[in-house]
Write a protein that holds these residues in place. Structure first.
Motif, mmCIF file in Angstrom:
data_model
loop_
_atom_site.group_PDB
_atom_site.id
_atom_site.type_symbol
_atom_site.label_atom_id
_atom_site.label_comp_id
_atom_site.label_asym_id
_atom_site.label_seq_id
_atom_site.Cartn_x
_atom_site.Cartn_y
_atom_site.Cartn_z
ATOM 1 N N THR A 31 57.705 69.221 8.543
ATOM 2 C CA THR A 31 57.328 69.079 9.954
ATOM 3 C C THR A 31 58.258 68.071 10.614
ATOM 4 N N ILE A 32 58.855 68.482 11.706
ATOM 5 C CA ILE A 32 59.805 67.627 12.431
ATOM 6 C C ILE A 32 59.329 67.489 13.863
ATOM 7 N N LYS A 33 59.341 66.235 14.357
ATOM 8 C CA LYS A 33 58.947 65.959 15.734
ATOM 9 C C LYS A 33 60.084 65.256 16.451
ATOM 10 N N VAL A 48 60.615 63.103 10.378
ATOM 11 C CA VAL A 48 60.400 64.265 9.534
ATOM 12 C C VAL A 48 59.367 63.925 8.479
ATOM 13 N N ASN A 49 58.580 64.923 8.096
ATOM 14 C CA ASN A 49 57.563 64.732 7.061
ATOM 15 C C ASN A 49 57.607 65.916 6.109
ATOM 16 N N PHE A 50 57.725 65.620 4.805
ATOM 17 C CA PHE A 50 57.723 66.645 3.764
ATOM 18 C C PHE A 50 56.390 66.570 3.031
ATOM 19 N N GLU A 51 55.754 67.697 2.835
ATOM 20 C CA GLU A 51 54.501 67.727 2.109
ATOM 21 C C GLU A 51 54.322 69.102 1.451
ATOM 22 N N PRO A 52 53.445 69.185 0.458
ATOM 23 C CA PRO A 52 53.218 70.495 -0.191
ATOM 24 C C PRO A 52 52.637 71.500 0.795
ATOM 25 N N SER A 53 53.079 72.724 0.673
ATOM 26 C CA SER A 53 52.587 73.792 1.546
ATOM 27 C C SER A 53 51.341 74.433 0.945
ATOM 28 N N PRO A 54 50.409 74.897 1.795
ATOM 29 C CA PRO A 54 49.254 75.645 1.274
ATOM 30 C C PRO A 54 49.673 76.871 0.466
ATOM 31 N N LYS A 55 50.898 77.336 0.671
ATOM 32 C CA LYS A 55 51.412 78.488 -0.067
ATOM 33 C C LYS A 55 52.086 78.062 -1.376
ATOM 34 N N SER A 56 51.851 76.830 -1.776
ATOM 35 C CA SER A 56 52.370 76.238 -3.019
ATOM 36 C C SER A 56 53.849 75.894 -2.935
#
Length: 623
Positions: A615-617, A602-610
């Motif tokens: 994202t999970i693979k 899993v990866n957590f990051e800021p969204s372009p929508k603030s």
């Protein structure tokens, strides 16, 4: 008649005496490099003869017609008489005396029983007079001499050696040809510097291994390397032997003193290296006693070195003891090799040259051989250190691999425990959901029906209180039904992950102010049950976090299959996700634990929508 016979008798005696003292077997010089194999030797224990004595007493010399002069350790003072006859066209020569650890060395050029030249005294205690080239006399003592063509000269060499056997090979070079010898010495010196650099580097690496492993094995190995480093730098004049003797209080026989330390470190090192305590406990115990005994001899030697008898004792004992120990440990290493123990093979390879060298060394000291040692000390030590270092690195690798395997086993057991816990949790969820749906929900439904019937018979069905009561019962029943579906959604069980996510979003966000969307691509078949449950629980966790903490107004979920990998993307436009604060939260740990079961990440990051983009693979293969 008697008078004539007496005259004849004394005449014959005189002729014989004159013949004995005048007959000299000269070594003929015919080319620009000659290893001298015709010389005369004289050794003594107590009486210190001078040049005048040996010139007047030729009878004390004994012929020695061999190139390698070996007089053993029995005497401390030695004379060589070397008659030379120049049968070549060369007149300028370099005489090379091939033994470096001589306490004092004197050379006299004699012609017709008269000293025509006396060189400055050389040796360990006359190091200022030694050859300045190549860091003093690292490989031999050299003298420039001149011998006219078709002429003779006699070399008288006086050598005092108090802590070693007297062994030498004498070579006569032409002045021009000796330049080749100088180049050879430079090359050998370069190799020696490189070797010492390697030893120093290995010491540093061993220190690092000692720091990381905290094993005594590396401590003893470092001690062994340091003593060997000190020995070689002293023997080859990188450090003055006199400096070692005087500064470290080792006395004149610093090599033997260091030899006792070598035995101490080698025995302890070998005990740990071969793991004798496990395979041969009694041998391990005896090895430790032997090592400590050697250390005791070293400390005693600090006080006994002033006695002359101790030099011979320390010389023989250190070499003989090391040979006995090496043979004994070599035998047990052979037994371990027979058992296919890897360290046994390394030990056999590393110590084979040393045993040959030490055996020849002792035979030379006892005058039991007349051959030059074919192995050089530096070569023997180089082979030993390189092989042992490879073995140590291999051992370190095996230890790290074992630790890694152990850690993997622990992690695997933890994963099994987590997997068992999650599976038990899912079973319990399923049981509770089934009990709620088939039990409590059905019972409350029956209660509602009966209540309606009773209230209708009593004409109370249309009253405000009755309507509120029935509405509360129906709401509670609906809530229980929703909870049972969330705990084990029927859509997930019967229709698959896409339908289950639709129901989850509708039930969770349908009546809220949060707009949502669900997109799916290439999900044409049912996914494995474990993956579907994992995705559902993760989305459920993320939706709960969004509702409670994000203050979002929009949520977008995408799920698709690409290259046999399920990609799940959850995005919102909320206040964002502080990973530093939430990384140890129960929700994230729950997500990570579930993904570990299916080899996902899993990866957590800021969204372009603030907001937050998750994202999970999850690979479909090996899940």
């Amino acid at each position: 008649m008697r008078f004539c016979l007496r005259i004849l008798f004394f005449f014959l005696i005189g002729i014989q005496f004159y013949a004995q003292n005048s007959k000299i077997d000269y070594f003929k010089i015919v080319n620009d490099k000659s290893t001298i194999d015709k010389q005369y030797v004289f050794s003594e224990k107590t009486f210190s003869a001078d040049i005048n004595f040996v010139l007047k007493n030729d009878s004390v010399f004994k012929p020695f017609f061999k190139p390698f002069v070996n007089l053993g350790i029995y005497n401390k003072r030695h004379w060589l008489k070397i008659p030379l006859y120049n049968n070549s066209d060369i007149t300028n020569f370099v005489y090379e005396f091939n033994q470096t650890n001589i306490d004092s060395l004197s050379l006299y050029l004699v012609k017709k029983k008269k000293v025509i030249r006396q060189f400055k005294e050389k040796g360990l205690y006359f190091h200022k007079n030694n050859t300045p080239a190549f860091l003093q006399n690292r490989y031999a003592y050299v003298y420039d001499i001149n011998i006219p063509k078709q002429d003779s000269i006699v070399l008288y060499v006086k050598a005092n050696v108090f802590d070693d056997s007297f062994k030498t090979m004498n070579v006569l070079w032409s002045k021009d040809n000796y330049k080749n010898r100088e180049r050879e010495i430079k090359i050998r010196s370069t190799y020696l510097v490189v070797f010492l650099g390697i030893v120093f580097l290995i010491i540093l690496l061993s220190l690092a291994m000692l720091f990381f492993t905290k094993q005594k094995l590396y401590f003893y190995y470092i001690g062994f390397l340091f003593v060997v480093f000190l020995q070689i730098t002293g023997v080859r004049y990188f450090i003055s032997p006199i400096l070692i003797e005087n500064t470290l209080f080792f006395g004149n026989n610093f090599e033997e003193m260091l030899g006792f330390l070598v035995i101490f470190f080698v025995m302890h090192y070998t005990d740990n290296f071969l793991n004798l305590k496990e395979y041969y406990p009694k041998v391990s115990k005896a090895t430790k006693y032997g090592a400590n005994f050697s250390l005791l001899i070293f400390f005693l030697a600090l006080f006994l070195r002033k006695y002359e008898w101790f030099y011979s004792f320390s010389y023989v004992f250190s070499k003989l003891f090391l040979l006995i120990i090496s043979v004994t440990l070599y035998f047990f290493a052979y037994k371990l090799a027979r058992k296919k123990k890897l360290m046994g093979y390394y030990f056999l390879i590393a110590y084979a040259p040393l045993m040959l060298f030490m055996g020849h060394f002792i035979l030379t000291a006892m005058k039991l051989t007349n051959s030059y040692n074919p192995l050089e000390w530096e070569v023997v030590i180089f082979i030993e250190i390189i092989v042992l270092t490879i073995a140590m690195a291999h051992r370190y690798y095996l230890m790290m691999k074992q630790n890694s395997d152990y850690q993997k086993a622990i992690i695997k057991e933890q994963e099994r425990g987590i997997q068992a816990m999650i599976e038990a949790q899912e079973k319990e969820r399923s049981r509770i959901a089934r009990e709620l749906h088939d039990g409590v929900v059905q019972q409350i439904g029956s209660v509602i029906l009966k209540s309606r019937s009773i209230l209708a018979k009593m004409n109370l069905l249309d009253t405000k209180e009755s309507r509120e009561m029935l509405e509360m019962l129906e709401n509670s029943n609906q809530d229980l039904r929703t909870i049972s579906h969330q705990m084990m959604p029927r859509a997930l069980k019967e229709l698959g992950i896409v339908s289950a996510l639709n129901d989850l979003l509708e039930n969770s966000l349908g009546y809220s102010k949060i707009n949502y969307s669900l997109e799916h691509f290439n999900i044409k078949e049912r996914l494995p049950k474990k993956i579907e449950i994992t995705i559902y629980r993760i989305v459920q966790e993320l939706i709960n976090n969004i509702i409670k903490h994000s203050k979002a107004s929009e949520v977008s979920i995408q799920i698709f299959n690409t290259n046999n990998t399920i990609i799940l993307i959850v995005e919102d436009n909320g206040v964002g996700f502080d990973k530093k604060i939430s990384i140890n939260g129960i929700g994230l740990l729950n997500i990570s634990s579930r993904l570990d079961m299916v080899n996902g990440d899993v990866n957590f990051e800021p969204s372009p929508k603030s907001g937050t983009l998750v994202t999970i693979k999850i690979p479909l293969i090996n899940s």
